[in-house]
Write an enzyme that holds these catalytic residues in place. Structure first.
Site, PDB file in Angstrom:
ATOM      1  N   ASN A   7      -1.666   2.083   5.918  1.00 31.27           N
ATOM      2  CA  ASN A   7      -0.802   0.972   5.482  1.00 31.27           C
ATOM      3  C   ASN A   7      -0.561   0.091   6.686  1.00 31.27           C
ATOM      4  OD1 ASN A   7      -0.612   2.277   3.075  1.00 31.27           O
ATOM      5  ND2 ASN A   7       1.594   2.672   3.180  1.00 31.27           N
ATOM      6  N   GLY A   8      -0.548  -1.217   6.474  1.00 28.22           N
ATOM      7  CA  GLY A   8      -0.278  -2.128   7.588  1.00 28.22           C
ATOM      8  C   GLY A   8      -1.499  -2.962   7.912  1.00 28.22           C
ATOM      9  N   GLU A  12      18.713 -16.756  -8.424  1.00 27.73           N
ATOM     10  CA  GLU A  12      18.270 -15.402  -8.742  1.00 27.73           C
ATOM     11  C   GLU A  12      17.751 -15.329 -10.183  1.00 27.73           C
ATOM     12  OE1 GLU A  12      17.434 -12.919  -7.203  1.00 27.73           O
ATOM     13  OE2 GLU A  12      17.646 -11.196  -8.511  1.00 27.73           O
ATOM     14  N   HIS A  63      19.718 -35.635  -8.445  1.00 24.70           N
ATOM     15  CA  HIS A  63      18.895 -36.116  -7.335  1.00 24.70           C
ATOM     16  C   HIS A  63      17.420 -35.806  -7.548  1.00 24.70           C
ATOM     17  CE1 HIS A  63      22.547 -37.137  -5.229  1.00 24.70           C
ATOM     18  NE2 HIS A  63      23.013 -35.936  -5.553  1.00 24.70           N
ATOM     19  N   LYS A 100      13.986 -14.238 -11.219  1.00 21.08           N
ATOM     20  CA  LYS A 100      13.722 -13.119 -12.138  1.00 21.08           C
ATOM     21  C   LYS A 100      12.773 -13.557 -13.243  1.00 21.08           C
ATOM     22  CE  LYS A 100      14.648 -10.535 -10.353  1.00 21.08           C
ATOM     23  NZ  LYS A 100      15.272 -10.208  -9.118  1.00 21.08           N
ATOM     24  N   TRP A 147      -3.099  -2.554  -1.453  1.00 21.78           N
ATOM     25  CA  TRP A 147      -2.754  -3.942  -1.819  1.00 21.78           C
ATOM     26  C   TRP A 147      -3.533  -4.805  -0.839  1.00 21.78           C
ATOM     27  CZ3 TRP A 147      -0.340  -8.353   0.136  1.00 21.78           C
ATOM     28  CH2 TRP A 147       0.184  -9.248  -0.799  1.00 21.78           C
ATOM     29  N   GLU A 182       9.079 -14.320 -11.877  1.00 17.64           N
ATOM     30  CA  GLU A 182       8.275 -13.223 -11.334  1.00 17.64           C
ATOM     31  C   GLU A 182       7.793 -12.233 -12.391  1.00 17.64           C
ATOM     32  OE1 GLU A 182      10.292 -10.816  -8.401  1.00 17.64           O
ATOM     33  OE2 GLU A 182      12.151 -10.862  -9.535  1.00 17.64           O
ATOM     34  N   CYS A 219       0.817  -1.215   0.000  1.00 15.97           N
ATOM     35  CA  CYS A 219       0.000   0.000   0.000  1.00 15.97           C
ATOM     36  C   CYS A 219       0.853   1.269   0.000  1.00 15.97           C
ATOM     37  CB  CYS A 219      -0.876   0.028   1.235  1.00 15.97           C
ATOM     38  SG  CYS A 219      -1.878  -1.426   1.458  1.00 15.97           S
ATOM     39  N   ARG A 275       5.002   0.185  -6.051  1.00 21.01           N
ATOM     40  CA  ARG A 275       4.962  -0.623  -4.836  1.00 21.01           C
ATOM     41  C   ARG A 275       4.019  -1.817  -4.964  1.00 21.01           C
ATOM     42  NH1 ARG A 275       6.558   2.628  -0.125  1.00 21.01           N
ATOM     43  NH2 ARG A 275       5.138   1.479   1.191  1.00 21.01           N
ATOM     44  N   LYS A 312       6.440  -4.190  -4.233  1.00 27.64           N
ATOM     45  CA  LYS A 312       7.854  -3.841  -4.148  1.00 27.64           C
ATOM     46  C   LYS A 312       8.353  -3.947  -2.716  1.00 27.64           C
ATOM     47  CE  LYS A 312      11.756  -2.464  -5.748  1.00 27.64           C
ATOM     48  NZ  LYS A 312      12.526  -3.547  -6.369  1.00 27.64           N
TER      49      LYS A 312
HETATM   50  C1  F6R Z   1      12.565 -10.151  -6.360  1.00 25.01           C
HETATM   51  C2  F6R Z   1      12.291  -9.232  -5.293  1.00 25.01           C
HETATM   52  C3  F6R Z   1      11.884  -9.770  -3.976  1.00 25.01           C
HETATM   53  C4  F6R Z   1      12.575  -8.998  -2.846  1.00 25.01           C
HETATM   54  C5  F6R Z   1      12.036  -9.446  -1.478  1.00 25.01           C
HETATM   55  C6  F6R Z   1      12.758  -8.773  -0.338  1.00 25.01           C
HETATM   56  O1  F6R Z   1      12.946  -9.494  -7.518  1.00 25.01           O
HETATM   57  O2  F6R Z   1      12.371  -8.054  -5.455  1.00 25.01           O
HETATM   58  O3  F6R Z   1      12.145 -11.134  -3.877  1.00 25.01           O
HETATM   59  O4  F6R Z   1      13.941  -9.209  -2.934  1.00 25.01           O
HETATM   60  O5  F6R Z   1      10.673  -9.165  -1.390  1.00 25.01           O
HETATM   61  O6  F6R Z   1      12.616  -7.391  -0.410  1.00 25.01           O
HETATM   62  P1  F6R Z   1      13.606  -6.423   0.329  1.00 25.01           P
HETATM   63  O7  F6R Z   1      14.942  -6.581  -0.280  1.00 25.01           O
HETATM   64  O8  F6R Z   1      13.032  -5.071   0.121  1.00 25.01           O
HETATM   65  O9  F6R Z   1      13.602  -6.846   1.770  1.00 25.01           O
END
Ligand code: F6R
Length: 612
Positions: free
Chosen positions: A100-101, A485, A508, A489, A74, A492, A2, A27, A607
């Site tokens: 928010n929260g 990673e 395995h 990427k 959100w 997502e 949010c 976000r 985000k």
């Molecule tokens: C993937 C991504 C998420 C964040 C995760 C942690 O591209 O962005 O997996 O890495 O939500 O977020 P932070 O780093 O803000 O704690």
């Protein structure tokens, strides 16, 4: 997650808040809304979908006000629809709130209020909070700010809120606990936002509200008090962020802009900290706590998602260079596992946003057990940065694309510097190695630049594989976290199912998946695992898997075995992740664009994950 924007001043609040909400779109959200005080009336406008949907609903109408609150939601409590969107009215519709929260004890409060005759329109915890505030305000004739404080003393959970009232034109009340809130101070005007992006173009003077603080703007004056009424002097800081860092600057998406920014963002992460020719390496934020790192019997690294992957790279780095035992934990598991932590442990919390709820809870837990906490955050002034004993900012600049790219390489850069500094102090590396490492680090931005020369080729490969349903990423050693990673990427932003594995684990289980329809991305740079990776590639090729290999420039063996290669420049093995991750970011980006995905705001993702 949010987003909050609120304004009181002399400008047109509606257009300013709308623009601010667009700045917060990154976000992640599913509905938006604005409340304005218009000619003595408190009006709420809200809509499911994008901010543009809210805007088009009111196109042509003159919404005139100089005070208002706005929100991107959100969904947590109640599905994303017009009714559950914020702002919410109180029972008598004289108050409105954005939040928010999560208010965890909202259900019991709601039951009491229903008994008293309150009628609720939405399923949200937020509407309960504003009804509760109204109830307290009227029960004993409390002022609105006292009612807000009294209500917040009763609630359990996390919040950043802004409240406005039809009876108090020109007044906004805001408060936070566990969810960020920044106040911008302009000339005869104040801005409230969940992060600085909506504020930056108006003022650089900001105050970050602390937990349990309540800010009141009345008659053009800001006062801040704790929930127990003690007044605190607002600490005004200057924002270092520049407007162009939160705009696309000619790129189609923030993600590709941020990928291409990496030579600069990596250099920024090292700026002022590293000077190879002088043999200088110092992370200012760690001074005073360096001994804790050097003496640590164990380093526990906590994080989520991409930040957890950076933590895995750090595990290899610290063990290799500083010979210290390292454990890397998902913050979400760590916090609920009753982990064995003592004052001899050092905990490193990694977080781009600095607001991830699980990571924040993990460090609070470790702190309560006496551990020293180092925060590696990108967002200055964020909750994790403030909850840590010491730390280092990654200085990657704002990351707007939901998929983390430049934040990852900045995290790995800072963690590498930390590992080198600790190793030097412990004497686990020679002076010669130390010098050599500094020079190699300094050269990384130039090497990343060279990887971009392959962008067109990566785009062509993306075109060939864009319709795949699955993809496997395999790597060993320092490249194992990079495989994870790369898979994250791809999944997502393109919604293709992808898995990352240590290459040796393939036998395995995952090898059963290999056939001519399974693309396998190998991290196969020239390092200590090279021969073993070559064998793993052969195993995949023997089963007709289609292999894309990330190889070191000039390799001739692997190109003769696989379907496609993408070269990265030669670098020290421990620095390879900073280079080998770049082609994987580009591959995911191009595949996602070709599949028509919303690259910067993929479905269901936020985000900054401020709820569990
Ligand atoms: C993937 C991504 C998420 C964040 C995760 C942690 O591209 O962005 O997996 O890495 O939500 O977020 P932070 O780093 O803000 O704690």
């Amino acid at each position: 997650m949010c987003g909050i924007v609120a304004y009181v001043g002399e400008k047109d609040a509606y257009s300013l808040i709308l623009k601010g909400l667009k700045r917060l779109e990154y976000r992640g959200y599913d509905s938006s809304g604005i409340a304005l005080l218009e000619d003595g009336e408190l009006n709420v406008y809200k809509k499911r979908g994008k901010v543009a949907d809210l805007e088009s609903q009111h196109a042509g109408k003159a919404l005139k006000s100089t005070i208002g609150i706005g929100h991107t939601r959100w969904a947590t409590h109640g599905e994303p629809n017009d009714v559950n969107a914020h702002p919410h009215y109180s029972n008598n519709r004289k108050l409105a709130i954005i939040h928010n929260g999560i208010i965890e004890n909202y259900a019991s409060i709601k039951q009491n209020l229903i008994k008293k005759g309150h009628v609720f329109q939405s399923e949200t915890d937020t509407e309960v909070l504003i009804h509760f505030i109204e109830d307290i305000q009227h029960e004993a004739g409390n002022s609105l700010e006292d009612a807000v404080k009294l209500a917040l003393r009763e609630v359990v959970g996390a919040y950043a809120i802004v409240v406005m009232s039809v009876d108090h034109p020109g007044q906004l009340i805001a408060a936070r606990k566990g969810s960020p809130l920044v106040i911008g101070i302009g000339e005869n005007e104040f801005f409230f936002a969940s992060d600085a992006t909506p504020i930056i173009e108006y003022t650089k003077d900001v105050v970050y509200l602390d937990d349990y603080e309540v800010a009141l703007v009345r008659d053009g004056k800001l006062t801040i008090q704790n929930l127990d009424n003690t007044e605190t002097i607002p600490y005004i800081q200057t924002l270092e962020m520049e407007l162009e860092t939160i705009e696309k600057g000619g790129y189609d998406h923030f993600m590709i802009k941020e990928i291409f920014e990496q030579p600069r963002s990596i250099a920024d992460s090292m700026r002022g900290r590293l000077n190879a020719s002088e043999g200088h390496l110092q992370l200012g934020g760690l001074s005073g706590y360096m001994d804790d790192l050097v003496k640590a019997e164990r380093i526990v690294i906590v994080g989520c998602g991409t930040s957890w992957h950076a933590g895995l790279v750090a595990e290899y780095l610290f063990e290799e260079l500083a010979r210290v035992n390292v454990e890397v934990e998902y913050a979400s598991e760590f916090r609920y596992r009753n982990p064995v932590i003592t004052e001899k442990d050092v905990v490193i919390a990694i977080s781009q946003s600095g607001e991830t709820a699980d990571t924040l809870a993990a460090i609070e837990l470790a702190k309560s057990k006496g551990a020293t906490i180092f925060g590696i955050c990108n967002v200055v002034g964020s909750s994790i940065a403030r909850a840590s004993h010491a730390g280092a900012y990654t200085h990657a600049g704002p990351e707007i694309g939901v998929a983390s790219t430049k934040a990852f390489t900045a995290q790995v850069t800072v963690l590498t510097l930390m590992a080198i500094a600790v190793a030097k102090k412990k004497g686990t590396i020679s002076d010669e190695t130390y010098r050599h490492l500094l020079y190699e680090m300094e050269n990384i931005p130039a090497l990343v630049e060279k990887v971009f020369e392959n962008a067109t080729k990566i785009k062509e490969i993306a075109y060939i594989y864009k319709d795949s349903n699955n993809c496997l990423y395999l790597g060993r050693g320092f490249n194992y976290p990079v495989a994870l990673e790369g898979a994250l990427k791809l999944k997502e932003i393109s919604y293709i199912h992808a898995e990352g594995y240590p290459a040796a684990e393939m036998k395995h289980g995952p090898i059963a998946l290999i056939d001519e329809d399974m693309p396998v991305v190998f991290l196969a740079t020239k390092d200590s695992s090279y021969e073993k990776i070559v064998s793993n590639i052969q195993e995949v090729k023997a089963r007709k898997g289609r292999v894309i290999a990330i190889v070191t420039e000039g390799d001739t063996l692997i190109p003769s075995m696989v379907d496609f290669v993408i070269e990265v420049p030669e670098a020290l093995e421990i620095l390879t992740p900073l280079l080998s991750v770049i082609p994987l970011q580009l591959l995911s980006y191009y595949v996602a664009v070709m599949r028509g995905r919303n690259v910067d705001q993929p479905r269901n993702l936020a985000k900054s994950v401020t709820v569990e």
